[in-house]
Structure formats: C-alpha cells, structure tokens
Design an enzyme around this catalytic site. Structure first.
Site, PDB file in Angstrom:
ATOM      1  N   THR A  18       0.824  -1.210   0.000  1.00 32.78           N
ATOM      2  CA  THR A  18       0.000   0.000   0.000  1.00 32.78           C
ATOM      3  C   THR A  18       0.861   1.265   0.000  1.00 32.78           C
ATOM      4  O   THR A  18       0.702   2.152  -0.853  1.00 32.78           O
ATOM      5  CB  THR A  18      -0.900   0.005   1.254  1.00 32.78           C
ATOM      6  OG1 THR A  18      -1.618  -1.225   1.283  1.00 32.78           O
ATOM      7  CG2 THR A  18      -1.874   1.170   1.246  1.00 32.78           C
ATOM      8  N   LYS A 111       6.291   1.916  12.642  1.00 29.76           N
ATOM      9  CA  LYS A 111       6.232   2.291  14.060  1.00 29.76           C
ATOM     10  C   LYS A 111       6.693   1.167  14.978  1.00 29.76           C
ATOM     11  O   LYS A 111       7.281   1.415  16.038  1.00 29.76           O
ATOM     12  CB  LYS A 111       4.813   2.742  14.456  1.00 29.76           C
ATOM     13  CG  LYS A 111       3.708   1.757  14.141  1.00 29.76           C
ATOM     14  CD  LYS A 111       3.012   2.090  12.848  1.00 29.76           C
ATOM     15  CE  LYS A 111       1.973   1.086  12.443  1.00 29.76           C
ATOM     16  NZ  LYS A 111       1.224   1.471  11.277  1.00 29.76           N
ATOM     17  N   VAL A 138       3.700   7.658  12.577  1.00 26.19           N
ATOM     18  CA  VAL A 138       2.729   8.098  13.590  1.00 26.19           C
ATOM     19  C   VAL A 138       1.637   8.923  12.919  1.00 26.19           C
ATOM     20  O   VAL A 138       1.917   9.964  12.322  1.00 26.19           O
ATOM     21  CB  VAL A 138       3.414   8.938  14.696  1.00 26.19           C
ATOM     22  CG1 VAL A 138       2.387   9.361  15.738  1.00 26.19           C
ATOM     23  CG2 VAL A 138       4.546   8.153  15.340  1.00 26.19           C
ATOM     24  N   GLY A 140      -0.126   8.535  10.258  1.00 25.36           N
ATOM     25  CA  GLY A 140      -0.164   8.565   8.787  1.00 25.36           C
ATOM     26  C   GLY A 140       0.183   9.898   8.179  1.00 25.36           C
ATOM     27  O   GLY A 140       1.316  10.366   8.261  1.00 25.36           O
ATOM     28  N   ILE A 142      -0.651  12.927   8.975  1.00 29.11           N
ATOM     29  CA  ILE A 142      -0.566  14.117   9.835  1.00 29.11           C
ATOM     30  C   ILE A 142       0.911  14.390  10.170  1.00 29.11           C
ATOM     31  O   ILE A 142       1.581  13.515  10.712  1.00 29.11           O
ATOM     32  CB  ILE A 142      -1.341  13.909  11.159  1.00 29.11           C
ATOM     33  CG1 ILE A 142      -2.801  13.562  10.881  1.00 29.11           C
ATOM     34  CG2 ILE A 142      -1.228  15.138  12.038  1.00 29.11           C
ATOM     35  CD1 ILE A 142      -3.609  13.251  12.143  1.00 29.11           C
ATOM     36  N   GLU A 196      -5.014  -4.779  10.543  1.00 28.30           N
ATOM     37  CA  GLU A 196      -3.665  -5.300  10.308  1.00 28.30           C
ATOM     38  C   GLU A 196      -3.768  -6.822  10.154  1.00 28.30           C
ATOM     39  O   GLU A 196      -4.750  -7.438  10.596  1.00 28.30           O
ATOM     40  CB  GLU A 196      -2.770  -4.989  11.520  1.00 28.30           C
ATOM     41  CG  GLU A 196      -2.628  -3.518  11.862  1.00 28.30           C
ATOM     42  CD  GLU A 196      -1.482  -2.829  11.139  1.00 28.30           C
ATOM     43  OE1 GLU A 196      -0.616  -3.511  10.583  1.00 28.30           O
ATOM     44  OE2 GLU A 196      -1.478  -1.585  11.117  1.00 28.30           O
ATOM     45  N   LYS A 211       2.915   4.035  18.488  1.00 30.74           N
ATOM     46  CA  LYS A 211       2.955   5.434  18.038  1.00 30.74           C
ATOM     47  C   LYS A 211       3.129   6.379  19.231  1.00 30.74           C
ATOM     48  O   LYS A 211       3.921   7.325  19.185  1.00 30.74           O
ATOM     49  CB  LYS A 211       1.667   5.758  17.266  1.00 30.74           C
ATOM     50  CG  LYS A 211       1.535   4.942  15.980  1.00 30.74           C
ATOM     51  CD  LYS A 211       0.130   5.034  15.389  1.00 30.74           C
ATOM     52  CE  LYS A 211       0.003   4.185  14.140  1.00 30.74           C
ATOM     53  NZ  LYS A 211      -1.382   3.988  13.689  1.00 30.74           N
ATOM     54  N   GLY A 308      -3.644   4.690   4.856  1.00 29.82           N
ATOM     55  CA  GLY A 308      -4.041   4.678   3.450  1.00 29.82           C
ATOM     56  C   GLY A 308      -2.882   5.068   2.548  1.00 29.82           C
ATOM     57  O   GLY A 308      -1.914   5.699   2.989  1.00 29.82           O
TER      58      GLY A 308
HETATM   59  P1  NAP Z   1       1.835  -4.066   2.861  1.00 34.56           P
HETATM   60  O1  NAP Z   1       0.802  -3.533   1.955  1.00 34.56           O
HETATM   61  O2  NAP Z   1       1.600  -5.351   3.550  1.00 34.56           O
HETATM   62  O3  NAP Z   1       3.196  -4.165   2.021  1.00 34.56           O
HETATM   63  C1  NAP Z   1       4.367  -4.706   2.555  1.00 34.56           C
HETATM   64  C2  NAP Z   1       5.362  -4.832   1.436  1.00 34.56           C
HETATM   65  O4  NAP Z   1       6.589  -5.305   1.966  1.00 34.56           O
HETATM   66  C3  NAP Z   1       4.953  -5.829   0.350  1.00 34.56           C
HETATM   67  O5  NAP Z   1       5.257  -5.318  -0.921  1.00 34.56           O
HETATM   68  C4  NAP Z   1       5.815  -7.050   0.649  1.00 34.56           C
HETATM   69  O6  NAP Z   1       6.161  -7.812  -0.510  1.00 34.56           O
HETATM   70  C5  NAP Z   1       7.069  -6.392   1.207  1.00 34.56           C
HETATM   71  N1  NAP Z   1       7.807  -7.279   2.087  1.00 34.56           N
HETATM   72  C6  NAP Z   1       7.386  -7.841   3.250  1.00 34.56           C
HETATM   73  N2  NAP Z   1       8.354  -8.615   3.749  1.00 34.56           N
HETATM   74  C7  NAP Z   1       9.389  -8.531   2.891  1.00 34.56           C
HETATM   75  C8  NAP Z   1      10.662  -9.126   2.843  1.00 34.56           C
HETATM   76  N3  NAP Z   1      11.073  -9.968   3.805  1.00 34.56           N
HETATM   77  N4  NAP Z   1      11.473  -8.839   1.809  1.00 34.56           N
HETATM   78  C9  NAP Z   1      11.073  -8.000   0.836  1.00 34.56           C
HETATM   79  N5  NAP Z   1       9.873  -7.417   0.813  1.00 34.56           N
HETATM   80  C10 NAP Z   1       9.041  -7.683   1.833  1.00 34.56           C
HETATM   81  O7  NAP Z   1       2.207  -2.999   3.994  1.00 34.56           O
HETATM   82  P2  NAP Z   1       1.880  -1.444   4.020  1.00 34.56           P
HETATM   83  O8  NAP Z   1       0.473  -1.264   4.463  1.00 34.56           O
HETATM   84  O9  NAP Z   1       2.323  -0.815   2.757  1.00 34.56           O
HETATM   85  O10 NAP Z   1       2.786  -0.968   5.251  1.00 34.56           O
HETATM   86  C11 NAP Z   1       4.166  -0.764   5.113  1.00 34.56           C
HETATM   87  C12 NAP Z   1       4.700  -0.088   6.368  1.00 34.56           C
HETATM   88  O11 NAP Z   1       4.028   1.147   6.539  1.00 34.56           O
HETATM   89  C13 NAP Z   1       4.455  -0.849   7.670  1.00 34.56           C
HETATM   90  O12 NAP Z   1       5.499  -0.624   8.564  1.00 34.56           O
HETATM   91  C14 NAP Z   1       3.174  -0.214   8.214  1.00 34.56           C
HETATM   92  O13 NAP Z   1       3.041  -0.343   9.611  1.00 34.56           O
HETATM   93  C15 NAP Z   1       3.412   1.206   7.819  1.00 34.56           C
HETATM   94  N6  NAP Z   1       2.203   2.019   7.721  1.00 34.56           N
HETATM   95  C16 NAP Z   1       1.201   1.631   6.915  1.00 34.56           C
HETATM   96  C17 NAP Z   1       0.064   2.413   6.795  1.00 34.56           C
HETATM   97  C18 NAP Z   1      -1.060   2.021   5.883  1.00 34.56           C
HETATM   98  O14 NAP Z   1      -2.035   2.796   5.793  1.00 34.56           O
HETATM   99  N7  NAP Z   1      -0.988   0.900   5.167  1.00 34.56           N
HETATM  100  C19 NAP Z   1      -0.029   3.600   7.528  1.00 34.56           C
HETATM  101  C20 NAP Z   1       1.038   3.987   8.343  1.00 34.56           C
HETATM  102  C21 NAP Z   1       2.156   3.191   8.429  1.00 34.56           C
HETATM  103  P3  NAP Z   1       5.056  -8.567  -1.412  1.00 34.56           P
HETATM  104  O15 NAP Z   1       4.187  -7.490  -1.976  1.00 34.56           O
HETATM  105  O16 NAP Z   1       5.838  -9.258  -2.456  1.00 34.56           O
HETATM  106  O17 NAP Z   1       4.336  -9.476  -0.474  1.00 34.56           O
HETATM  107  N1  HSE Z   2      -3.720  -0.073  11.516  1.00 31.91           N
HETATM  108  C1  HSE Z   2      -3.401   1.319  11.559  1.00 31.91           C
HETATM  109  C2  HSE Z   2      -4.667   2.120  11.874  1.00 31.91           C
HETATM  110  C3  HSE Z   2      -2.790   1.726  10.246  1.00 31.91           C
HETATM  111  O1  HSE Z   2      -5.769   1.559  11.835  1.00 31.91           O
HETATM  112  O2  HSE Z   2      -4.583   3.294  12.183  1.00 31.91           O
HETATM  113  C4  HSE Z   2      -1.969   2.972  10.320  1.00 31.91           C
HETATM  114  O3  HSE Z   2      -0.899   2.870  11.174  1.00 31.91           O
END
Ligand code: NAP
Ligand code: HSE
Length: 432
Positions: A18, A111, A138, A140, A142, A196, A211, A308
């Site tokens: 994402t 985080k 922390v 997103g 903001i 998650e 966070k 997001g």
């Molecule tokens: P996600 O959609 O699950 O994507 C994770 C990505 O990491 C995927 O492309 C996955 O590969 C890759 N990956 C996982 N393990 C790996 C490994 N061992 N080697 C190489 N690639 C690997 O996660 P996300 O939602 O984008 O979140 C990413 C980070 O941002 C996390 O730390 C999350 O806590 C943080 N975050 C997310 C959001 C949110 O809204 N989603 C908001 C704030 C913070 P594949 O695609 O090949 O499986």
């Molecule tokens: N699972 C988290 C939330 C994603 O719902 O706020 C962003 O860190």
C-alpha cells in the site's frame, strides 16, 4: 568510481505494498514539483518486495529489482533507503541496520521497528552521520513528528494525546452510529481491509501504543519505552457502554496520553471517555487526531488521515524532501546519547471515572454501593439509574477525581455487598 551527482537523490524502496506503491506514484507523478522544491532530481534506483510477479498498479520497469532488501540497502546507487515492509524484526530491522552501516539515510513508516529498536537505531544512525526519518510511522498523513521536532521545538511539552489508530475509531464510531455490536463491526472492518494482518495490533491498542511511545520520546527527551505503555484494547467495549456514555455527555475513544508527571513518565493507550463536544469527542470514522500541549503555544490539534496509500506516502515523501533539502535532525529531536532513561509512573494522574454496574433492585442497594465507594475514598459526582424489565437495574456513576487503585479497590469490594450483579465496567474520563 566517480562521485555521485549531488543534484540527484536516489531512493531504494523496500516494500511495494500500500505505502510503497503510493511513494512510487508520487515520485513518478510529481517529478517536476519535487525538483522545483528541493533543487534536486528525486529518482528511484531500485525496489524490493517478496514476489516479483505480483501485479502492483505501477510501472516499475525502470527500476532495478532486488529480492533481498539488505542487498537493496547496500547498493551503491542508493542514497536513501526507504523501508516500507513492516515488522519489528527480520527483514525490516536487518535492512535498516545494513543501510545505516552502509552510510545511507533511512526513511521508514514502521512504528513497530522504532518502538522496539528506536534507541539503538538512532545511536547507529548518529554514529554514522546518517538520519532516520519516520513521519509516516505516527498518525499517517498528519505531520506530527515535524510539529514536535520543529514547530514546537521551543516549548516544554506538557502533554501529548490522541486517537492514533483509525481502525479502532472506525469500530467505535460505527458501533455508535449504526447501533451494531462490536463483533459485527469488527467483521465489517475486516471486510473493508482496515485491520492489520494481526488484528490484535489494532484492537489491542498495540499499534497505537507504538505510536504513542515514539511521540513521548520526542516530547519528553526520553529513550523510547514502549514496554512502559499501559495498554488496554477496545475488545470489551459494548454498545451499552457507548450508549450510556453518550447519555452522560461523553464518547468512548481509544485514547493515548503521554505526560511527564512528578511521579515519572505516564504513557497510556486505553479506552477513555472524552466530552462529546470536544474535538476528540467529535472525531468520526478512521480519522486520527493528535493534541499537543506546550508551555508557550498552549494546545494545538492536528487532524487527518492516519492511514491509506496517499496520506501515508505523503508523509514518507515529506521526509524524503527534507533529506533532499539537506535538513538533518537527530532522530528523536535531540542527540540519541542525550535522551534520558525514563522512569515510568506507576500510578496514573487522578481523573474522574465512569462506572457502569448492574444493581439488584431492592431497598438499600444504592446506599451499599455508595458506602463501598466512600470506604475506597471515591466520591460520587453524578449517578443515574435506568428503568429495567428484569431483576437488575443498570446504574451509571461518574466519580470525582480519583485514582485507578481506589476504583479497583471499590470494584473488588462490590461482590461483598450482595447487590451488584456481573462485571462492573470502569473507564477513565480524560480531562481535555
Ligand atoms: P503491505 O501492503 O503489507 O506491504 C508490505 C510490502 O513489503 C509488500 O510489498 C511485501 O512484498 C514487502 N515485504 C514484506 N516482507 C518482505 C521481505 N522480507 N522482503 C522483501 N519485501 C518484503 O504494507 P503497508 O500497508 O504498505 O505498510 C508498510 C509499512 O508502513 C508498515 O510498517 C506499516 O506499519 C506502515 N504504515 C502503513 C500504513 C497504511 O495505511 N498501510 C499507515 C502507516 C504506516 P510482497 O508485496 O511481495 O508481499
Ligand atoms: N492499523 C493502523 C490504523 C494503520 O488503523 O490506524 C496505520 O498505522
């Protein structure tokens, strides 16, 4: 080997989910804007994810592919390692350490990684003259890390508060507006893809606790101490509590509070009542809100999307832009070596509490409950008994300021009265 072209900033992005794809899209869509604002060309050299064959909604053909994120982190054509894989051990930790050791700056949205290893990573980064930036970790989109480390840098921070998990706020507000029970709305959140992979991280308060511990480190100049965060999830919150709290003028929120008290650093991520008319009380759906209080600025309120693709990638790019512009701040706003070992406050500051209990409807029952509260040193501010069809009556009590220990002592004594049936619910009322 020729020196790298200083007019170009080269990214290596590990994680193409994402957030990672969101970052790729911004770099591709806004190349001219990024260049105009930084005076440098921001390019992606290489990317990494687990499955190269996955369809990812972005053209990645111009970038080198690394299956191993550690190899990506060490590439000569990468200046900034962008960690967007997640998880606090394994690949994310190994690749972040490898990047710093190889002399790269790091931008991450992770985080969990910072909550568990923030101090060690900050020390490593600073020993190598590198920076770690983590705005997206922390709340997103903001810019709260920037607000604390830069805009409010001249303040002594009094308190940091907020709703930092959008999923929990979605569940609680949806329960209220649709009148649906927790289990039904939890399932809805799962269908919508809000949860998650391990939902306990959300509903157990752990994600939001991560966070809060990061914000507390910056706000109070202490080492990140996630283990000291008092955590309580929203799994036990019933539709009855939400309705009754509303009757008394409150909303229930999974609220994070960090403050430095005379007894030490208090960090709590627990369900709390907040006034319905307050900005936190009015926060609906998956939105986040962070309230910062400084001695000079007073109170400021930041509100926006906490998750997001777009909002989170926006925060990642803010960090990349700062690095491109040459802004280099210590990880937690002051050198890692100067961060204090926090003393965790064992007792939370006193607060009013909300109690919901089921009382046998017979003469003297209320008096017995009031006596138990009095013996525990808890004073009643407001009390309401509801009409009922069966043998027990729902009773709500709002107390004057008291401690959690006093409330727990009273609850432990309730069964001995012979008039309290079932479990008593006790929730702190946070004064805003
Ligand atoms: P996600 O959609 O699950 O994507 C994770 C990505 O990491 C995927 O492309 C996955 O590969 C890759 N990956 C996982 N393990 C790996 C490994 N061992 N080697 C190489 N690639 C690997 O996660 P996300 O939602 O984008 O979140 C990413 C980070 O941002 C996390 O730390 C999350 O806590 C943080 N975050 C997310 C959001 C949110 O809204 N989603 C908001 C704030 C913070 P594949 O695609 O090949 O499986
Ligand atoms: N699972 C988290 C939330 C994603 O719902 O706020 C962003 O860190």
């Amino acid at each position: 080997m020729s020196a790298p072209d200083a007019s170009v900033l080269r990214l290596g992005i590990a994680g193409l989910g994402t957030v990672g794809i969101g970052v790729v899209k911004i770099v591709q869509r806004h190349a001219a804007l990024l260049s105009a604002r930084t005076g440098r060309t921001v390019v992606i050299s290489a990317v990494s994810a687990r499955d190269r064959t996955k369809n990812r909604d972005a053209d990645l053909s111009a970038y080198a592919w690394e299956t191993d994120p550690v190899a990506l982190a060490q590439r000569d054509d990468v200046d900034v390692f962008v960690e967007l894989m997640g998880g606090h051990e394994g690949a994310a930790k190994a690749a972040t350490e490898a990047a710093l050791q190889a002399g790269k700056d790091v931008v991450t949205a992770n985080k969990a990684l910072l909550a568990h290893h923030g101090q060690a990573l900050a020390e490593l980064a600073e020993s190598r003259g590198r920076v770690i930036r983590f705005e997206a970790a922390v709340a997103g989109g903001i810019p709260v890390i920037k607000a604390l480390t830069e805009g409010l840098a001249g303040n002594s921070i009094r308190r940091v508060m907020g709703v930092m998990n959008g999923t929990c706020n979605y569940i609680l507000t949806r329960m209220e507006t649709a009148g649906l029970p927790y289990d039904t709305v939890f399932e809805e959140a799962r269908q919508l893809g809000y949860l998650e992979a391990d939902p306990t991280l959300d509903v157990g308060g752990i994600d939001a606790g991560h966070k809060l511990s990061i914000l507390a480190a910056i706000a109070f100049g202490t080492k990140v101490s996630f283990d000291d965060v008092v955590l309580e999830g929203i799994q036990q919150i019933s539709i009855d509590d939400i309705r009754r709290a509303d009757d008394m003028g409150y909303k229930i929120k999974l609220l994070g509070v960090a403050q430095m008290t005379g007894r030490g650093l208090e960090q709590r991520m627990t369900p709390c009542l907040v006034p319905s008319v307050s900005p936190l009380g009015q926060l609906q759906g998956g939105t986040n809100m962070v309230v910062l209080e400084g001695d000079s600025v007073g109170q400021i309120v930041l509100r926006g999307a906490g998750a997001g693709e777009g909002p989170t990638a926006s925060a990642v790019m803010g960090d990349v832009m700062d690095i491109a512009r040459g802004l280099r701040l210590p990880t937690f706003g002051q050198p890692a070596a100067t961060l204090a070992d926090p003393v965790a406050a064992v007792v939370s500051a006193a607060a009013p509490y909300y109690l919901r209990l089921e009382l046998l409807d017979k003469p003297g029952a209320l008096a017995k409950v009031a006596a138990v509260l009095g013996e525990a040193g808890v004073s009643i501010s407001r009390l309401r008994q509801y009409g009922h069809a069966d043998a027990t009556a729902p009773v709500l009590i709002v107390t004057h300021k008291t401690t959690r220990d006093a409330i727990d002592a009273a609850i432990a004594a309730f069964p001995g009265t012979g008039v309290v049936a079932g479990e008593t619910v006790a929730l702190r009322i946070e004064e805003l």
